[in-house]
Design an enzyme around this catalytic site. Structure first.
Site, PDB file in Angstrom:
ATOM      1  N   LYS A  71       0.806  -1.232   0.000  1.00 20.88           N
ATOM      2  CA  LYS A  71       0.000   0.000   0.000  1.00 20.88           C
ATOM      3  C   LYS A  71       0.841   1.285   0.000  1.00 20.88           C
ATOM      4  CE  LYS A  71      -4.152  -1.948   2.066  1.00 20.88           C
ATOM      5  NZ  LYS A  71      -5.234  -1.778   3.035  1.00 20.88           N
ATOM      6  N   ASN A  92      -4.719   1.924  -1.894  1.00 19.30           N
ATOM      7  CA  ASN A  92      -5.198   0.533  -2.026  1.00 19.30           C
ATOM      8  C   ASN A  92      -5.915   0.299  -3.346  1.00 19.30           C
ATOM      9  OD1 ASN A  92      -7.688   1.717  -1.628  1.00 19.30           O
ATOM     10  ND2 ASN A  92      -8.444   0.064  -0.325  1.00 19.30           N
ATOM     11  N   GLY A 130      -7.731   2.376  17.796  1.00 21.94           N
ATOM     12  CA  GLY A 130      -6.788   1.893  16.801  1.00 21.94           C
ATOM     13  C   GLY A 130      -6.074   3.032  16.102  1.00 21.94           C
ATOM     14  N   ALA A 131      -4.866   2.722  15.600  1.00 23.12           N
ATOM     15  CA  ALA A 131      -4.059   3.721  14.900  1.00 23.12           C
ATOM     16  C   ALA A 131      -3.266   3.067  13.765  1.00 23.12           C
ATOM     17  CB  ALA A 131      -3.114   4.402  15.886  1.00 23.12           C
ATOM     18  N   GLY A 133      -3.414   0.882   9.805  1.00 20.79           N
ATOM     19  CA  GLY A 133      -3.777   1.289   8.453  1.00 20.79           C
ATOM     20  C   GLY A 133      -5.258   1.638   8.306  1.00 20.79           C
ATOM     21  N   ASN A 154      -5.427   4.407  21.582  1.00 26.32           N
ATOM     22  CA  ASN A 154      -4.535   3.330  21.120  1.00 26.32           C
ATOM     23  C   ASN A 154      -3.624   2.851  22.227  1.00 26.32           C
ATOM     24  OD1 ASN A 154      -4.022   1.769  18.687  1.00 26.32           O
ATOM     25  ND2 ASN A 154      -1.914   2.508  18.846  1.00 26.32           N
ATOM     26  N   GLY A 248     -18.595  -4.191   9.784  1.00 32.18           N
ATOM     27  CA  GLY A 248     -17.460  -4.052   8.862  1.00 32.18           C
ATOM     28  C   GLY A 248     -17.733  -4.574   7.463  1.00 32.18           C
TER      29      GLY A 248
HETATM   30  P1  NDP Z   1      -2.873  -2.790  11.803  1.00 35.99           P
HETATM   31  O1  NDP Z   1      -2.089  -3.984  12.161  1.00 35.99           O
HETATM   32  O2  NDP Z   1      -2.271  -1.731  10.944  1.00 35.99           O
HETATM   33  O3  NDP Z   1      -3.402  -2.073  13.165  1.00 35.99           O
HETATM   34  C1  NDP Z   1      -3.998  -2.818  14.185  1.00 35.99           C
HETATM   35  C2  NDP Z   1      -4.535  -1.888  15.268  1.00 35.99           C
HETATM   36  O4  NDP Z   1      -5.263  -2.684  16.216  1.00 35.99           O
HETATM   37  C3  NDP Z   1      -3.457  -1.153  16.048  1.00 35.99           C
HETATM   38  O5  NDP Z   1      -3.923   0.128  16.412  1.00 35.99           O
HETATM   39  C4  NDP Z   1      -3.287  -2.046  17.290  1.00 35.99           C
HETATM   40  O6  NDP Z   1      -2.853  -1.337  18.433  1.00 35.99           O
HETATM   41  C5  NDP Z   1      -4.726  -2.468  17.523  1.00 35.99           C
HETATM   42  N1  NDP Z   1      -4.842  -3.713  18.297  1.00 35.99           N
HETATM   43  C6  NDP Z   1      -4.672  -4.986  17.835  1.00 35.99           C
HETATM   44  N2  NDP Z   1      -4.875  -5.866  18.840  1.00 35.99           N
HETATM   45  C7  NDP Z   1      -5.166  -5.134  19.941  1.00 35.99           C
HETATM   46  C8  NDP Z   1      -5.481  -5.474  21.300  1.00 35.99           C
HETATM   47  N3  NDP Z   1      -5.546  -6.749  21.700  1.00 35.99           N
HETATM   48  N4  NDP Z   1      -5.744  -4.458  22.178  1.00 35.99           N
HETATM   49  C9  NDP Z   1      -5.704  -3.167  21.762  1.00 35.99           C
HETATM   50  N5  NDP Z   1      -5.399  -2.789  20.496  1.00 35.99           N
HETATM   51  C10 NDP Z   1      -5.141  -3.758  19.592  1.00 35.99           C
HETATM   52  O7  NDP Z   1      -4.210  -3.356  11.124  1.00 35.99           O
HETATM   53  P2  NDP Z   1      -5.199  -2.600  10.111  1.00 35.99           P
HETATM   54  O8  NDP Z   1      -5.440  -1.225  10.620  1.00 35.99           O
HETATM   55  O9  NDP Z   1      -4.731  -2.799   8.725  1.00 35.99           O
HETATM   56  O10 NDP Z   1      -6.521  -3.472  10.275  1.00 35.99           O
HETATM   57  C11 NDP Z   1      -7.292  -3.440  11.449  1.00 35.99           C
HETATM   58  C12 NDP Z   1      -8.570  -4.209  11.207  1.00 35.99           C
HETATM   59  O11 NDP Z   1      -9.347  -3.528  10.229  1.00 35.99           O
HETATM   60  C13 NDP Z   1      -8.357  -5.629  10.680  1.00 35.99           C
HETATM   61  O12 NDP Z   1      -9.026  -6.518  11.533  1.00 35.99           O
HETATM   62  C14 NDP Z   1      -9.008  -5.647   9.311  1.00 35.99           C
HETATM   63  O13 NDP Z   1      -9.732  -6.832   9.106  1.00 35.99           O
HETATM   64  C15 NDP Z   1      -9.960  -4.480   9.397  1.00 35.99           C
HETATM   65  N6  NDP Z   1     -10.192  -3.867   8.095  1.00 35.99           N
HETATM   66  C16 NDP Z   1     -11.449  -3.882   7.616  1.00 35.99           C
HETATM   67  C17 NDP Z   1     -11.744  -3.347   6.398  1.00 35.99           C
HETATM   68  C18 NDP Z   1     -13.135  -3.418   5.897  1.00 35.99           C
HETATM   69  O14 NDP Z   1     -13.339  -3.075   4.730  1.00 35.99           O
HETATM   70  N7  NDP Z   1     -14.110  -3.794   6.703  1.00 35.99           N
HETATM   71  C19 NDP Z   1     -10.699  -2.676   5.580  1.00 35.99           C
HETATM   72  C20 NDP Z   1      -9.393  -2.666   6.202  1.00 35.99           C
HETATM   73  C21 NDP Z   1      -9.160  -3.261   7.413  1.00 35.99           C
HETATM   74  P3  NDP Z   1      -1.260  -1.110  18.745  1.00 35.99           P
HETATM   75  O15 NDP Z   1      -0.843   0.028  17.845  1.00 35.99           O
HETATM   76  O16 NDP Z   1      -1.268  -0.739  20.178  1.00 35.99           O
HETATM   77  O17 NDP Z   1      -0.569  -2.393  18.437  1.00 35.99           O
END
Ligand code: NDP
Length: 283
Positions: A71, A92, A130-131, A133, A154, A248
Site C-alpha cells: 500500500k 489501495n 486503533g491507529a 492502516g 490506542n 465491517g
Molecule cells: P494494523 O495492524 O495496521 O493495526 C492494528 C490496530 O489494532 C493497532 O492500532 C493495534 O494497536 C490495535 N490492536 C490490535 N490488537 C489489539 C489489542 N488486543 N488491544 C488493543 N489494540 C489492539 O491493522 P489494520 O489497521 O490494517 O486493520 C485493522 C482491522 O481492520 C483488521 O481486523 C481488518 O480486518 C480491518 N479492516 C477492515 C476493512 C473493511 O473493509 N471492513 C478494511 C481494512 C481493514 P497497537 O498500535 O497498540 O498495536
C-alpha cells in the site's frame, strides 16, 4: 454487431492473496451487471511489485487493488495520488486515467459511505480505537469530511501519536490521543464510536474492547471495521444498549463498489457483492 474477445482487466496485487475474497465479490458484480471486465487476484512479492505494475500498464489494465504489503511502496510506481491517498501516504486502489495510473484509497471512503447512511460526520465528535492502516484511512476521510474532533484511543502511544500528528498537521480536524492502558470510558459528548483495531477478527471472535459498557448510551452511533464475523461483541453490546450500529461488511462492500466505479464508471448494486461475501464468510 462485432463481438470483442478482449475483456478489460482489473485485479489485486498482494502477498497472502489466497485469503482475500475481493475477487469473488467484484466478479459477482461484473457478472450481475454484464460488464466485460475481469478481476485477477495475483500473488506478488515486494521485489516483483515494479514489474507487476509495468505489466498492468503494458496490458492496459483499468486498474488494480493493492493490499499487504504494497500500500505504501506502490506510490513511486504510480503517476499521481488522489487527495486522501496523498494525506494518508497509502494507496489501495490504482486507477488508469488518460494513460496515467492514479493512486486512491477506498478503505476510508467505503467506511464513510456506510457511516453516511446513519450520520453525517461534519461537525461531529468521534472516538476511534486503533491507529493502524484502517484507522489512518478512516481518520483522514472523517477529517476531510469535516469532523470536528477525533480522539484516537490506542494501546501503543507512539503509533497513536503518529496518527494524531498526521491529522492535526494535514487536516483541519482537532485530534488528540488517549493511551489505552485500562478500561476506557467513552466521553459523554461523543457522537460516533469506531473500532478500527483488529479486536474481534476471526478466529479471535470472543475478544472484547476494554471499555466501560455504560458509555454505549442509547442513540450513539457505533461502528466496527471487522468484516469477519460482522456481528462482533462490540456490535452486540452496542445493539443491546440501543446504539445505532454499523458492521465491517458494509465498509468492505462499499470499498468494492467505489473501486468498481473508478474502473468501469458503473455504480454496481452493493447487495450483489454483500450476498457473495456473506456466502463466503458463512462457509
Ligand atoms: P494494523 O495492524 O495496521 O493495526 C492494528 C490496530 O489494532 C493497532 O492500532 C493495534 O494497536 C490495535 N490492536 C490490535 N490488537 C489489539 C489489542 N488486543 N488491544 C488493543 N489494540 C489492539 O491493522 P489494520 O489497521 O490494517 O486493520 C485493522 C482491522 O481492520 C483488521 O481486523 C481488518 O480486518 C480491518 N479492516 C477492515 C476493512 C473493511 O473493509 N471492513 C478494511 C481494512 C481493514 P497497537 O498500535 O497498540 O498495536
Amino acid at each position: 454487431m462485432a463481438r470483442s474477445f478482449v475483456s478489460r482487466l482489473t485485479g489485486s496485487f498482494s502477498e497472502g492473496a489466497a485469503e482475500n475474497p475481493t475477487v469473488a465479490m467484484v466478479e459477482a458484480a461484473y457478472r450481475h451487471h454484464d460488464l466485460d471486465f475481469r478481476y485477477i487476484n495475483c500473488e506478488v512479492p515486494p521485489e516483483k511489485l515494479a514489474d507487476a505494475v509495468k505489466g498492468a500498464r503494458a496490458m492496459g489494465w483499468a486498474g488494480f487493488n493493492l493490499s499487504i504489503p504494497h500500500k505504501v511502496t506502490v506510490i513511486p510506481h504510480l503517476d499521481g495520488l488522489g487527495e486522501s491517498a496523498a494525506v494518508m501516504g497509502a494507496v489501495n486502489c490504482a486507477v488508469a486515467h488518460d494513460g496515467k495510473l492514479i493512486g486512491e484509497n477506498t478503505d476510508g471512503k467505503g467506511f464513510l459511505q456506510s457511516l453516511r447512511e446513519l450520520i453525517d460526520p461534519a461537525g461531529k465528535t468521534i472516538v476511534m480505537f486503533g491507529a493502524g492502516g484502517a484507522a489512518r484511512a478512516i481518520g483522514v476521510e472523517l477529517a476531510l469530511a469535516g469532523a470536528k474532533h477525533i480522539t484516537i484511543v490506542n494501546r501503543d502511544p507512539k503509533r497513536g501519536q503518529t496518527l494524531v500528528d498526521l491529522l492535526n498537521g494535514k487536516t483541519k480536524v482537532k485530534a488528540e490521543l488517549a493511551v489505552w492502558n485500562g478500561t476506557y470510558a467513552i466521553p459523554a459528548n461523543a457522537d460516533v464510536v469506531i473500532n478500527a483495531t483488529s479486536i474481534g477478527l476471526y478466529p479471535d471472535v470472543n475478544a472484547r474492547l476494554d471499555i466501560a459498557l455504560d458509555g454505549l448510551r442509547k442513540g450513539l452511533v457505533v461502528a466496527d471495521v471487522i468484516p469477519n464475523p460482522p456481528r462482533t461483541n462490540l456490535i452486540r453490546d452496542a445493539e443491546a444498549r440501543g446504539c445505532r450500529t454499523l458492521d465491517g461488511l458494509g465498509m468492505l462492500v462499499n470499498q468494492g463498489v467505489i473501486g468498481v466505479k473508478y474502473w468501469t464508471g458503473v455504480d454496481v448494486d452493493p447487495t450483489v457483492m454483500k450476498r457473495k461475501l456473506e456466502e463466503i464468510f458463512q462457509a
